[in-house]
Design an enzyme around this catalytic site. Structure first.
Site, PDB file in Angstrom:
ATOM      1  CD  GLN A  24      -3.161  -0.632   0.282  1.00 30.91           C
ATOM      2  OE1 GLN A  24      -2.969  -0.549  -0.935  1.00 30.91           O
ATOM      3  NE2 GLN A  24      -4.331  -0.407   0.847  1.00 30.91           N
ATOM      4  CB  SER A  25       0.731   4.395  -1.893  1.00 26.81           C
ATOM      5  OG  SER A  25       0.620   3.718  -3.136  1.00 26.81           O
ATOM      6  CB  SER A  26       0.336   6.421   2.476  1.00 27.52           C
ATOM      7  OG  SER A  26      -1.069   6.324   2.345  1.00 27.52           O
TER       8      SER A  26
END
Length: 693
Positions: A24-26
Site C-alpha cells: 500500500q502506498s501510505s
C-alpha cells in the site's frame, strides 16, 4: 479460468515457490483502505488453484506504507527481485502492476529477469509469461499506464496545491516564531521568549552584518535559541539549545520572516546514485511570491538587503569577483576591494604584528591555494591606505557635494510620487473602514454572533487605518527633514569637516571602509619597482597613483649615514655615553624612534667598524697606567694618584676608572717629608681639555 492460463503453468513452475507481493502506498491507506489489502492477500487462493501448495506460497508484505514510485527503500521489492533472479520463484503474484512498481525502470527490470528465469507473473486479469513477446508487450503497456497514472495523480495534486498557493491559502509548515491562528491566518508565536529571541537575532545581524557575530553574541551571553521538532517523537515540541551559524543563515534566508508567502523555493532532484535531493531554486524562478502576505519580524526591503549582504559575505576563493564586500573589523582600508594586477583575482587582507602592532598586508594567494604555487603578490598596506585616504580627501570636496545635491533634487520627485501613492492607499483604507462601520450599523443588535464578528472587523479596519495614518505622518516628517534647507546646509558643511572626521582617531576602521565604499568600486595593485595603484570610482572614472615600495626590514633598521657621520665625529672627543647624550640633545633617534644609549652607540660603532675612543687615543700615543708606571719606575697607584691630582694629563675613554695618559715630559726628583726619600716626578702644566681632572 481459461485453458490457456493453465497451459502456461508447467511442472517446472510448480517445482518452484510462489511469491505474493503486497503493498500500500501510505500508512493511511493501510489503516483506512483495508479492502485493497484484503484483495491482495486473497491472491493466495489463486495460486492454490493453479497448483501451488499453501506452504510454498510466500507473502512479502514488508513494503506496506511505501510508495512504488521507486525501488529505493523498498526492501520487500528488492527481495522479490532477488528471488526471481536466482530462479527460486515460479510465479509472482500482485493485484495489479501498480502494486509491484510505478516506475518503468523497476518494472522492466523485473520483467527482463522473469523472462530469463522463465518466471510467470499473475495479476487480477490473468497469468503472463514474460518469455512470450505478446505477454511481455502487454506487461510493458500496463507498466507504462501505471507510471502515467502516477503522473496524472501527481499532476492533479500539484495543480491543486499550486492553484491554492497562488492565492496564498496553501497551508505550509511555518518556521519557528510563526504559527497559524485558528482562523487560518499567520501570526507571531504567542510565546514571548521565542518572539524575543528572534527579534534579538535580527537586531544583532542588523548591527553587525555577520552571522558569525550573531552566534558569538548568543554564546557570549549564554542565550539559548528555540527549535521546533518537525517529525518523530515529540513532534511539534519546542526545544532550546545553542545557536549555530547554519541556523542563523537558514533564518536569514527564509522569506516568511519578512511576511512573504513563497511556494517553490526548492525542487526535487536526483543524485548520481538515483537518490532524491532538494535543490534550491533562484528567487527569480520561485513559482509564487506574495509580499506582505502576513505579519513578519522584518520588512521585505530589509530581507533583500540581508540577501545582498549574505551573498557578499560568501566571497571565497576563485576568479569570480564579488562586489562590495561588507566592511569588517581590521585596519586594512581596502578590505574586499583590492584586485591583483597580475592574475586578476581578488586579494585578501592578512595581518602581521610588526613592532607591537598589527600591520595589514594585501596578499593574492589564489594560485598558492589552488595550484600549490607561490603567491602572486604580497604588499604591505600602510602606504597604500595612506595614498587612498589622501585621494579620498581630495575627491570629497564641495563640487562632489553639489553633485550629490543635484541627485537629491531628482530623488525629491520620486519621493513626491511615493507620497501620492501613500495618500491613495490611505484613502482606500478610510473607505474600507467606513464600509465596515456601515455593515456593523445595519446588523440586528440581537444577532450577537454576527454583530460581534462585524464589530471586530470594524475595529481591525480602524486599527489598520490608524497605523497607516501614523506611518504616513512619520514618512512625511522624514522626507521633510531629508529635503529641508537645514539638511542641505549640513551636507555642504560636510565638505569642510570631512577631513577632520576621516582623520579622527575615534572613528572606527569599519566606518572609514563604509565611507570609502560609497565612492570607490575597486583598487588594482601592481608591484614592480614601485607600487602602481589603479583606482576605479563608482560611475566609471579611473585614476592611477604610484607609491614607493616598502623597504626591506634590513634597510629600515639601518642607521642613517648622517647619524653614523655624527657618531664618528663625536668619538674624537667623547666616550660612548657622552656620544649618546649628545645625539639625544641633537634630536636623533634610532629606527624605532627610541633615544640613544651607550650600548646602542657601541653597537653602531661595531657594525660600521668605527674606531673606538680607546683606539683613537692609542693611535695618538697615549699610554696606559701600567706602561707609564714602568717608564717612570713607580707603581700604578702612584700614576693614578698623580692623574687625579692633575700632575699627569689623562683622557677618559670609558668611565672614570678607564683612562689613558699622555707621554711624560721632564722628570725631576721630589724629596719626601723629612728628606728621607726621593721620588721621580714629571713636570706638567695644569691639566686642561677633555677628560682632565
Amino acid at each position: 479460468m481459461s485453458t490457456e492460463r493453465y497451459q502456461k503453468v508447467t511442472d517446472d513452475h510448480l517445482r518452484r515457490d510462489a511469491f505474493l507481493y503486497v503493498r500500500q502506498s501510505s500508512l493511511r491507506q493501510v489503516f483506512e483502505n483495508t479492502e485493497s489489502t484484503k484483495r491482495q492477500y486473497a491472491l493466495r487462493e489463486r495460486a492454490v488453484s493453479l497448483g501451488w501448495p499453501i506452504e510454498r506460497i510466500h507473502v512479502i508484505d514488508t513494503d506496506l506504507g511505501q510508495s512504488g514510485a521507486s525501488a529505493e527503500h523498498r526492501d520487500g521489492f528488492q527481495q522479490l527481485v532477488s528471488e526471481v533472479a536466482i530462479g527460486h520463484a515460479g510465479i509472482v503474484l500482485g493485484l495489479e502492476v501498480s502494486r509491484l512498481a510505478r516506475n518503468n525502470a523497476d518494472w522492466h527490470r523485473l520483467i527482463e529477469l522473469a523472462a530469463l528465469t522463465h518466471t510467470l507473473i499473475l495479476d487480477e486479469d490473468g497469468v503472463y509469461d514474460p518469455a512470450y513477446f505478446n505477454d511481455r508487450l502487454l506487461l510493458g503497456l500496463k507498466g507504462t499506464m501505471s507510471e502515467a497514472e502516477l503522473h496524472v495523480l501527481n499532476a492533479r495534486l500539484q495543480g491543486g496545491m499550486r492553484n491554492k498557493a497562488r492565492r496564498g491559502e496553501l497551508e505550509l509548515p511555518l518556521p519557528i516564531g510563526l504559527t497559524y491562528h485558528p482562523n487560518g491566518s499567520v501570526v507571531l508565536d504567542p510565546d514571548q521568549q521565542i518572539h524575543a529571541s528572534l527579534r534579538l537575532l535580527f537586531d544583532t545581524y542588523r548591527q553587525t552584518r555577520s552571522a558569525s557575530m550573531v552566534v558569538r553574541r548568543f554564546r557570549r551571553e549564554g542565550w539559548s535559541f528555540p527549535r521546533r521538532i518537525r517529525r518523530g517523537i515529540g513532534k511539534g515540541e519546542v526545544h532550546w539549545g545553542a545557536l549555530n551559524t547554519s541556523r542563523v543563515l537558514q533564518i536569514l534566508h527564509n522569506p516568511r520572516y519578512a511576511g512573504a508567502f513563497v511556494y517553490g523555493r526548492t525542487r526535487t532532484g536526483r543524485k548520481a546514485d538515483l537518490t532524491n535531493t532538494q535543490v534550491r531554486v533562484a528567487q527569480s524562478d520561485w513559482q509564487v511570491l506574495i509580499r506582505e502576505a502576513h505579519i513578519g519580524y522584518i520588512d521585505w526591503d530589509e530581507f533583500e538587503r540581508n540577501q545582498v549582504t549574505l551573498r557578499q559575505s560568501a566571497n571565497g576563493f576563485g576568479s569570480e569577483l564579488v562586489r562590495g564586500t561588507f566592511p569588517r573589523e581590521g585596519g586594512g582600508l581596502l578590505q574586499g576591494r583590492v584586485i591583483c594586477g597580475r592574475c586578476g583575482n581578488r586579494m585578501r587582507v592578512r595581518y602581521q604584528r610588526v613592532s607591537g602592532r598589527l600591520e595589514p598586508y594585501y596578499v593574492c594567494h589564489d594560485v598558492s591555494a589552488h595550484d600549490a604555487g607561490k603567491p602572486c603578490q604580497s604588499i604591505r598596506g600602510r602606504a597604500i591606505d595612506g595614498a587612498i585616504g589622501a585621494l579620498l580627501l581630495e575627491t570629497v570636496g564641495p563640487a562632489a557635494i553639489e553633485v550629490a545635491l543635484a541627485v537629491e533634487d531628482e530623488i525629491a520627485g520620486r519621493i513626491e510620487q511615493a507620497n501620492s501613492m501613500r495618500l491613495k492607499q490611505l484613502e482606500r483604507a478610510r473607505y474600507e473602514a467606513e464600509l465596515a462601520r456601515r455593515r456593523y450599523m445595519n446588523v440586528d443588535p440581537a444577532n450577537r454572533m454576527v454583530a460581534d464578528t462585524l464589530e471586530a472587523d470594524w475595529n481591525d479596519r480602524l486599527r489598520r487605518l490608524d497605523a497607516l495614518q501614523q506611518e504616513h505622518d512619520r514618512l512625511r516628517q522624514s522626507d521633510h527633514r531629508l529635503l529641508g534647507d537645514e539638511a542641505r546646509a549640513r551636507i555642504r558643511a560636510l565638505a569642510e569637516d570631512f577631513a577632520n572626521v576621516w582623520n579622527d582617531c575615534r572613528v572606527e576602521s569599519v566606518e572609514r571602509k563604509r565611507m570609502l565604499g560609497l565612492l570607490i568600486e575597486d583598487v588594482t595593485l601592481v608591484k614592480s619597482e614601485k607600487i602602481s595603484i589603479h583606482v576605479r570610482f563608482r560611475g566609471g572614472r579611473t585614476t592611477s597613483l604610484e607609491v614607493d615600495k616598502p623597504r626591506p626590514m634590513a634597510l629600515v633598521r639601518k642607521t642613517q649615514p648622517a647619524v653614523v657621520s655624527v657618531i664618528d665625529e663625536l668619538l674624537e672627543t667623547c666616550t660612548d655615553q657622552q656620544v649618546a647624550s649628545r645625539l639625544n640633545e641633537l634630536g636623533y633617534t634610532n629606527w624605532q624612534h627610541q633615544a640613544f644609549t651607550a650600548r646602542k652607540v657601541a653597537l653602531i660603532r661595531t657594525t660600521y667598524r668605527l674606531p673606538s675612543r680607546y683606539e683613537r687615543l692609542r693611535s695618538r700615543g697615549l699610554l696606559t697606567g701600567a706602561e707609564l708606571a714602568a717608564q717612570l719606575e713607580v707603581s700604578q697607584t702612584t700614576i693614578h694618584q698623580w692623574g687625579r691630582q692633575g700632575l699627569l694629563r689623562r683622557q677618559i675613554y670609558g668611565h672614570d676608572h678607564r683612562c689613558l695618559y699622555e707621554p711624560p715630559g721632564d722628570v725631576v726628583l721630589v724629596r719626601g717629608a723629612g728628606g728621607s726619600k726621593t721620588t721621580r716626578a714629571t713636570v706638567v702644566a695644569p691639566a686642561t681639555g677633555q677628560g682632565a681632572m
